[in-house]
Motif scaffolding. Sequence first.
Motif, PDB file in Angstrom:
ATOM      1  N   ALA A  99     -22.560  -4.756 -12.606  1.00  0.00           N
ATOM      2  CA  ALA A  99     -21.520  -4.872 -13.629  1.00  0.00           C
ATOM      3  C   ALA A  99     -20.300  -4.034 -13.250  1.00  0.00           C
ATOM      4  O   ALA A  99     -19.152  -4.484 -13.385  1.00  0.00           O
ATOM      5  N   ILE A 100     -20.515  -2.823 -12.751  1.00  0.00           N
ATOM      6  CA  ILE A 100     -19.421  -1.950 -12.320  1.00  0.00           C
ATOM      7  C   ILE A 100     -18.621  -2.625 -11.223  1.00  0.00           C
ATOM      8  O   ILE A 100     -17.381  -2.640 -11.256  1.00  0.00           O
ATOM      9  N   SER A 101     -19.311  -3.209 -10.270  1.00  0.00           N
ATOM     10  CA  SER A 101     -18.645  -3.900  -9.167  1.00  0.00           C
ATOM     11  C   SER A 101     -17.776  -5.048  -9.679  1.00  0.00           C
ATOM     12  O   SER A 101     -16.628  -5.217  -9.245  1.00  0.00           O
ATOM     13  N   PHE A 102     -18.309  -5.827 -10.616  1.00  0.00           N
ATOM     14  CA  PHE A 102     -17.539  -6.945 -11.167  1.00  0.00           C
ATOM     15  C   PHE A 102     -16.310  -6.454 -11.931  1.00  0.00           C
ATOM     16  O   PHE A 102     -15.230  -7.042 -11.813  1.00  0.00           O
ATOM     17  N   TYR A 103     -16.474  -5.399 -12.699  1.00  0.00           N
ATOM     18  CA  TYR A 103     -15.325  -4.861 -13.431  1.00  0.00           C
ATOM     19  C   TYR A 103     -14.247  -4.357 -12.481  1.00  0.00           C
ATOM     20  O   TYR A 103     -13.063  -4.583 -12.688  1.00  0.00           O
ATOM     21  N   GLN A 104     -14.664  -3.640 -11.457  1.00  0.00           N
ATOM     22  CA  GLN A 104     -13.695  -3.112 -10.492  1.00  0.00           C
ATOM     23  C   GLN A 104     -12.945  -4.247  -9.801  1.00  0.00           C
ATOM     24  O   GLN A 104     -11.728  -4.168  -9.620  1.00  0.00           O
ATOM     25  N   THR A 105     -13.656  -5.296  -9.448  1.00  0.00           N
ATOM     26  CA  THR A 105     -13.012  -6.452  -8.822  1.00  0.00           C
ATOM     27  C   THR A 105     -12.036  -7.106  -9.790  1.00  0.00           C
ATOM     28  O   THR A 105     -10.905  -7.447  -9.412  1.00  0.00           O
ATOM     29  N   ALA A 106     -12.460  -7.274 -11.033  1.00  0.00           N
ATOM     30  CA  ALA A 106     -11.585  -7.892 -12.034  1.00  0.00           C
ATOM     31  C   ALA A 106     -10.320  -7.076 -12.235  1.00  0.00           C
ATOM     32  O   ALA A 106      -9.216  -7.637 -12.354  1.00  0.00           O
TER      33      ALA A 106
ATOM     34  N   LYS B  54      -8.856  -5.178 -10.047  1.00  0.00           N
ATOM     35  CA  LYS B  54      -8.003  -5.332  -8.864  1.00  0.00           C
ATOM     36  C   LYS B  54      -7.209  -6.633  -8.937  1.00  0.00           C
ATOM     37  O   LYS B  54      -6.059  -6.688  -8.503  1.00  0.00           O
ATOM     38  N   ILE B  55      -7.834  -7.666  -9.488  1.00  0.00           N
ATOM     39  CA  ILE B  55      -7.162  -8.958  -9.605  1.00  0.00           C
ATOM     40  C   ILE B  55      -6.094  -8.899 -10.697  1.00  0.00           C
ATOM     41  O   ILE B  55      -4.954  -9.320 -10.494  1.00  0.00           O
ATOM     42  N   LYS B  56      -6.492  -8.364 -11.844  1.00  0.00           N
ATOM     43  CA  LYS B  56      -5.559  -8.277 -12.968  1.00  0.00           C
ATOM     44  C   LYS B  56      -5.988  -7.138 -13.880  1.00  0.00           C
ATOM     45  O   LYS B  56      -7.121  -7.118 -14.367  1.00  0.00           O
ATOM     46  N   TYR B  57      -5.068  -6.218 -14.133  1.00  0.00           N
ATOM     47  CA  TYR B  57      -5.378  -5.102 -15.017  1.00  0.00           C
ATOM     48  C   TYR B  57      -5.493  -5.611 -16.449  1.00  0.00           C
ATOM     49  O   TYR B  57      -4.669  -6.382 -16.930  1.00  0.00           O
ATOM     50  N   ASP B  58      -6.562  -5.161 -17.101  1.00  0.00           N
ATOM     51  CA  ASP B  58      -6.800  -5.533 -18.488  1.00  0.00           C
ATOM     52  C   ASP B  58      -7.421  -4.328 -19.181  1.00  0.00           C
ATOM     53  O   ASP B  58      -8.403  -3.763 -18.691  1.00  0.00           O
ATOM     54  N   GLU B  59      -6.864  -3.938 -20.306  1.00  0.00           N
ATOM     55  CA  GLU B  59      -7.331  -2.743 -21.007  1.00  0.00           C
ATOM     56  C   GLU B  59      -8.790  -2.866 -21.446  1.00  0.00           C
ATOM     57  O   GLU B  59      -9.559  -1.916 -21.338  1.00  0.00           O
ATOM     58  N   GLN B  60      -9.192  -4.042 -21.928  1.00  0.00           N
ATOM     59  CA  GLN B  60     -10.578  -4.228 -22.366  1.00  0.00           C
ATOM     60  C   GLN B  60     -11.542  -4.123 -21.187  1.00  0.00           C
ATOM     61  O   GLN B  60     -12.609  -3.533 -21.295  1.00  0.00           O
ATOM     62  N   THR B  61     -11.157  -4.669 -20.052  1.00  0.00           N
ATOM     63  CA  THR B  61     -11.995  -4.575 -18.859  1.00  0.00           C
ATOM     64  C   THR B  61     -12.129  -3.116 -18.436  1.00  0.00           C
ATOM     65  O   THR B  61     -13.217  -2.663 -18.074  1.00  0.00           O
ATOM     66  N   LYS B  62     -11.036  -2.379 -18.512  1.00  0.00           N
ATOM     67  CA  LYS B  62     -11.079  -0.955 -18.170  1.00  0.00           C
ATOM     68  C   LYS B  62     -12.013  -0.196 -19.114  1.00  0.00           C
ATOM     69  O   LYS B  62     -12.812   0.628 -18.685  1.00  0.00           O
ATOM     70  N   LYS B  63     -11.930  -0.501 -20.407  1.00  0.00           N
ATOM     71  CA  LYS B  63     -12.809   0.159 -21.381  1.00  0.00           C
ATOM     72  C   LYS B  63     -14.271  -0.187 -21.114  1.00  0.00           C
ATOM     73  O   LYS B  63     -15.147   0.675 -21.205  1.00  0.00           O
ATOM     74  N   ASN B  64     -14.528  -1.449 -20.793  1.00  0.00           N
ATOM     75  CA  ASN B  64     -15.900  -1.856 -20.488  1.00  0.00           C
ATOM     76  C   ASN B  64     -16.422  -1.149 -19.240  1.00  0.00           C
ATOM     77  O   ASN B  64     -17.577  -0.717 -19.199  1.00  0.00           O
ATOM     78  N   LEU B  65     -15.575  -1.028 -18.231  1.00  0.00           N
ATOM     79  CA  LEU B  65     -15.960  -0.314 -17.009  1.00  0.00           C
ATOM     80  C   LEU B  65     -16.301   1.140 -17.334  1.00  0.00           C
ATOM     81  O   LEU B  65     -17.327   1.656 -16.898  1.00  0.00           O
ATOM     82  N   GLU B  66     -15.451   1.782 -18.113  1.00  0.00           N
ATOM     83  CA  GLU B  66     -15.705   3.174 -18.488  1.00  0.00           C
ATOM     84  C   GLU B  66     -16.997   3.305 -19.285  1.00  0.00           C
ATOM     85  O   GLU B  66     -17.758   4.259 -19.104  1.00  0.00           O
ATOM     86  N   PHE B  67     -17.261   2.336 -20.155  1.00  0.00           N
ATOM     87  CA  PHE B  67     -18.496   2.337 -20.935  1.00  0.00           C
ATOM     88  C   PHE B  67     -19.717   2.278 -20.020  1.00  0.00           C
ATOM     89  O   PHE B  67     -20.664   3.052 -20.159  1.00  0.00           O
TER      90      PHE B  67
END
Length: 85
Positions: free
Chosen positions: A27-34, A36-49
């Motif tokens: 999941a961390i890998s997918f969030y990091q890739t996402a 890199k493609i496009k910054y999204d605040e929700q994706t960042k929050k999910n990664l931090e979670f």
Amino acid sequence: HNLWNSFYRLWEQQTNFEAKKYYWEKAISFYQTALKIKYDEQTKKNLEFVLNKLKQEEQKQQNKQQNEQQKQWENNKNNQQWNKQ
């Protein structure tokens, strides 16, 4: 988000720490890739979670191992004292 949700559900079903860790690292890998493609605040929050949960789980696992080692040491110590008598 859907991919991570799938990994989170898979994680919830696992009882083995290594299996849980595998799914969260994916999941961390997918969030990091996402991100890199496009910054999204929700994706960042999910990664931090996920990073935070993984850190908590690793700490729990480490504490569990330390407790088991302490119990084993105490059992060995008690057995050595018993054998001396």
